[in-house]
Design a protein around this motif. Structure first.
Motif, short mmCIF file in Angstrom:
data_model
loop_
_atom_site.label_atom_id
_atom_site.label_comp_id
_atom_site.label_asym_id
_atom_site.label_seq_id
_atom_site.Cartn_x
_atom_site.Cartn_y
_atom_site.Cartn_z
N VAL A 1 78.91 -67.19 58.03
CA VAL A 1 79.87 -67.69 58.99
C VAL A 1 80.82 -66.55 59.37
N LEU A 2 80.84 -66.22 60.65
CA LEU A 2 81.71 -65.16 61.16
C LEU A 2 82.98 -65.81 61.71
N VAL A 3 84.12 -65.38 61.22
CA VAL A 3 85.40 -65.86 61.73
C VAL A 3 86.32 -64.66 61.90
N SER A 4 86.69 -64.37 63.14
CA SER A 4 87.54 -63.20 63.37
C SER A 4 88.19 -63.29 64.75
N ARG B 1 90.51 -66.23 68.42
CA ARG B 1 89.85 -66.27 67.12
C ARG B 1 88.59 -67.12 67.27
N ILE B 2 87.46 -66.56 66.87
CA ILE B 2 86.17 -67.20 67.09
C ILE B 2 85.50 -67.49 65.75
N VAL B 3 84.86 -68.66 65.66
CA VAL B 3 84.01 -68.98 64.51
C VAL B 3 82.58 -69.07 65.01
N LYS B 4 81.66 -68.44 64.28
CA LYS B 4 80.26 -68.39 64.70
C LYS B 4 79.37 -68.58 63.48
N ASP C 1 73.18 -67.39 64.08
CA ASP C 1 72.81 -66.96 65.42
C ASP C 1 73.25 -67.93 66.50
N TYR C 2 73.93 -69.00 66.12
CA TYR C 2 74.37 -69.98 67.12
C TYR C 2 75.59 -69.46 67.88
N PRO C 3 75.79 -69.90 69.13
CA PRO C 3 76.98 -69.49 69.88
C PRO C 3 78.25 -69.89 69.15
N GLY C 4 79.26 -69.05 69.23
CA GLY C 4 80.52 -69.35 68.58
C GLY C 4 81.42 -70.19 69.46
N CYS C 5 82.62 -70.47 68.94
CA CYS C 5 83.62 -71.20 69.72
C CYS C 5 85.01 -70.85 69.18
N PRO C 6 86.03 -71.00 70.00
CA PRO C 6 87.39 -70.71 69.53
C PRO C 6 87.81 -71.70 68.45
N CYS C 7 88.47 -71.20 67.42
CA CYS C 7 88.92 -72.09 66.34
C CYS C 7 89.99 -71.39 65.51
N GLY C 8 91.04 -72.14 65.17
CA GLY C 8 92.10 -71.56 64.34
C GLY C 8 92.09 -72.06 62.91
N GLY C 9 91.06 -72.83 62.54
CA GLY C 9 91.03 -73.42 61.21
C GLY C 9 90.38 -72.56 60.16
N THR C 10 90.20 -73.13 58.98
CA THR C 10 89.54 -72.43 57.88
C THR C 10 88.12 -72.95 57.74
N HIS C 11 87.23 -72.09 57.27
CA HIS C 11 85.82 -72.43 57.18
C HIS C 11 85.20 -71.85 55.91
N ASP D 1 79.66 -69.34 54.07
CA ASP D 1 78.24 -69.50 54.39
C ASP D 1 77.98 -70.98 54.61
N VAL D 2 77.09 -71.28 55.56
CA VAL D 2 76.78 -72.68 55.87
C VAL D 2 76.33 -73.44 54.62
N ALA D 3 75.66 -72.74 53.70
CA ALA D 3 75.19 -73.38 52.47
C ALA D 3 76.33 -73.94 51.63
N ASP D 4 77.55 -73.42 51.81
CA ASP D 4 78.70 -73.87 51.03
C ASP D 4 79.20 -75.25 51.44
N ILE D 5 78.72 -75.77 52.57
CA ILE D 5 79.16 -77.09 53.02
C ILE D 5 78.76 -78.17 52.03
N GLY D 6 77.60 -77.99 51.40
CA GLY D 6 77.09 -79.01 50.49
C GLY D 6 76.26 -80.03 51.25
N ASN D 7 76.05 -81.18 50.67
CA ASN D 7 75.25 -82.21 51.33
C ASN D 7 76.08 -82.91 52.41
#
Length: 259
Positions: free
Chosen positions: A184-187, A213-216, A219-229, A232-238
């Protein structure tokens, strides 16, 4: 919250490191509102203020025996107000020490709460990608990433006779992506670069002279976001899609996450 902090505002230190649960800062001012509510303003903070569909961090601001228990944080005109109370550390009824302007302090956020909030926020963004993958090209709307009933909304409708199938497909798609994982890219980026990361365009509410500030996710397109993430997508859990409801031209997808 989608743009970088402007000069004179509270520096959002979690923009630099979302994994930090401890940091240091300097007290800028102390406030007492009507009703006795207390607030501390710092030059920088790792506390995420409530906004963007994400609840506030809670935790502790301390220095030289003074302990300020933060139970809420809100941003007003770029300044983050940490709301809470001073703790009587001795427990003997004496007036506890308080913080002072210019004093250096240590910040510590509730790590468990931050982790859950980040997982829920990332799960909401992941569902956007899943909707697109399933050919449901509805326009993303509001997101509510609170633990008491997280959901994401989309402008447009899914036919009633497809709701159950799409619910099952969304959940399957989300967990397949989680099992594969993706960084997860956030910058914060210059406007033109941010637009490219978001598929070539940014929402009209973002100024062209800003650094969004973008979250991506992968390989999916990113979007503007000011939150925390999550990192890695795997960290989301089930992820479980708990329901899909269509009302007044809006499709609402409710979900939950578990370890």
């Amino acid at each position: 919250m989608a743009a970088a902090a402007k000069a004179g505002s509270t520096r959002l230190a979690y923009f630099d490191d979302m994994g930090a649960i401890r940091s240091t800062a300097t007290v800028i001012s102390l406030h007492q509102e009507e009703g006795g509510r207390r607030a501390v303003v710092l030059d920088a903070t790792i506390f995420h203020p409530q906004g963007g569909g994400q609840p506030a961090d809670t935790g502790l601001i301390s220095s030289a025996g003074a302990r300020f228990l933060v139970d809420d944080a809100r941003a007003k005109d770029g300044v983050v107000f940490h709301y809470g109370r001073f703790e009587d550390a001795a427990g003997d009824g004496r007036t506890p020490p308080e913080l002072k302007e210019g004093q250096g302090v240590t910040l510590e956020i509730n790590a468990e709460r931050r982790s859950l909030n980040s997982r829920l926020h990332s799960a909401g963004h992941l569902l956007d990608s899943c909707m697109t993958n399933l050919g449901l090209n509805l326009e993303p709307g509001k997101g509510y990433h609170f633990p008491d009933g997280p959901s994401v909304e989309y402008k447009g409708v899914i036919p009633a006779d497809q709701l159950q199938d799409k619910k099952t497909q969304l959940e399957k798609q989300a967990n397949e992506l989680i099992s594969k994982g993706a960084k997860v890219l956030v910058s914060v980026f210059p406007y033109d670069e941010a637009a490219k990361l978001c598929g070539g365009a940014l929402p009209s509410y973002i100024s062209q002279d800003s650094t969004p500030r973008i979250v991506k996710f992968g390989d999916y397109p990113g979007c503007p976001c000011g939150g925390t993430h999550v990192a890695d997508v795997a960290d989301i859990g089930n992820l479980k899609v708990t329901g899909i409801r269509v009302k007044k031209g809006v499709t609402k997808v409710s979900y939950s996450v578990s370890p």
